[in-house]
Design an enzyme around this catalytic site. Sequence first.
Site, PDB file in Angstrom:
ATOM      1  N   HIS A   1       0.838  -1.208   0.000  1.00 18.15           N
ATOM      2  CA  HIS A   1       0.000   0.000   0.000  1.00 18.15           C
ATOM      3  C   HIS A   1       0.870   1.254   0.000  1.00 18.15           C
ATOM      4  CE1 HIS A   1      -3.309   2.686   1.361  1.00 18.15           C
ATOM      5  NE2 HIS A   1      -2.350   3.253   2.066  1.00 18.15           N
ATOM      6  N   GLU A   2       1.919   1.265   0.845  1.00 10.56           N
ATOM      7  CA  GLU A   2       2.821   2.422   0.915  1.00 10.56           C
ATOM      8  C   GLU A   2       3.589   2.601  -0.402  1.00 10.56           C
ATOM      9  OE1 GLU A   2       2.751   4.566   3.308  1.00 10.56           O
ATOM     10  OE2 GLU A   2       1.338   3.382   4.472  1.00 10.56           O
TER      11      GLU A   2
ATOM     12  N   HIS B   1       1.515   4.382  -2.953  1.00 12.74           N
ATOM     13  CA  HIS B   1       1.542   5.850  -2.865  1.00 12.74           C
ATOM     14  C   HIS B   1       2.713   6.413  -3.673  1.00 12.74           C
ATOM     15  CE1 HIS B   1      -1.734   6.590  -0.159  1.00 12.74           C
ATOM     16  NE2 HIS B   1      -1.234   5.849   0.817  1.00 12.74           N
TER      17      HIS B   1
ATOM     18  N   GLU C   1      -5.892   6.951  -1.143  1.00 17.96           N
ATOM     19  CA  GLU C   1      -5.891   5.730  -0.325  1.00 17.96           C
ATOM     20  C   GLU C   1      -6.516   4.570  -1.084  1.00 17.96           C
ATOM     21  OE1 GLU C   1      -4.365   5.191   2.592  1.00 17.96           O
ATOM     22  OE2 GLU C   1      -3.587   7.217   2.337  1.00 17.96           O
TER      23      GLU C   1
ATOM     24  N   ASP D   1      -4.567   1.205  -2.110  1.00 17.44           N
ATOM     25  CA  ASP D   1      -5.151  -0.105  -1.797  1.00 17.44           C
ATOM     26  C   ASP D   1      -5.258  -0.963  -3.056  1.00 17.44           C
ATOM     27  OD1 ASP D   1      -5.408   0.407   0.884  1.00 17.44           O
ATOM     28  OD2 ASP D   1      -7.563   0.802   0.836  1.00 17.44           O
TER      29      ASP D   1
END
Length: 410
Positions: free
Chosen positions: A276-277, A280, A354, A358
């Site tokens: 997930h990070e 980003h 977000e 995801d």
Amino acid sequence: MQPNTLFYILVSIISISFIIDKILDTLNAKHFDDKIPAKLADVYDETAYKKSQAYKKTNEKFSNISSTFSIVLTLVFFFVDGFKYVDDFARSFTDNPILVALIFFGVIMLGSDILTTPFSYYKTFVIEEKFGFNKSTKKLFWLDKIKGWLMSILLGGGVLAIIIWFYQFAGKDFWIYAWALVAVFSLIMNMFYAKLIVPLFNKQTPLENGELKTAIENYAQKVGFTLNNIFVIDGSKRSTKANAYFSGFGSQKRITLFDTLINDLETDEIVAVLAHEVGHYKRKHIIFNLASSILLTGLTLFILSLFINSSLLSEALGVSIPSFHIGLIAFGILYSPISEITGLFMNYMSRKFEYQADNFAKETFEATPLITSLKKLSKNSLSNLTPHKAYVFMHYSHPTLLERIENLEK
């Protein structure tokens, strides 16, 4: 416009903002006892859910008391010409505009911090302690407080002094130089925050060789993400709550995992959180947020430059000698409704990002371990699973747990 009129406009802005926040808090509190959605039924058992309800209600009551104290203190300060007295106090030491401003803000910030510290202390050592979150010691609490003061003096005071110096020699064009300064400062902080600031408060150690590091490296290689810096931070010395974050660019980029995260989650769940990070970073969210912040700062400084010369701003706060620091306070309050609107936009974009992060984790790893990790993290932090939609719209930078799970299950 008369100074008295502007004074009441400033007071009205502060009061209306407080009332809106309290309305949102009340709406949100009415949903504390809502039935948990079916998709989240396995997050809490009956005992844990009762504990989460008690935690939410305790925090809401505490927030009402602390915010009411803050607004009363602020309004009293306005009506007794507090800014005038602090300005006079600062000028009793020097006539230098930069030093006057530093003393002025120093007195106000120190005074405010001293008055609100009992609330912070109670929050940490009574509420967080009662619900099993606090791991901080009284020594650590005061050390953090002192370090925070020093950081504010050195970094905040330094940036303010330079901006006022720009104002002295460039006049209304100071905003261009100030914008450049803030942009460079933001870039440096984004690049080196983990190396320069974090070590002052926490210990960071490279992730040890083993199953987790191998799994992370295999994933990073799979998605073409160069990752040489994976660190574990000792978040457990302050709280049991877990987190992970990405920072830096290029050779300075790093993933930081809280030791509590490693203790709470399985290997595949940690890799899912990391995916997930990475999402980003791959989706350029970090660059967007940094660029947006810099652009908004430029806009704010430009608008400030149009008003900062007006003696009306100082007179509205009861100060007869026009100055940059008094004008800055009055402008900050006047600008806050615009700031609220830009904040809503940034929250909207953050929630959208977000979902994208995801989705990246789902597409490049798996959805299931990310879902289970989100549920565990929500349970362990006693999160509110049924927030009011208006509260989410105004305050949430992340979608709700239910929204994220529904998106991941698509």
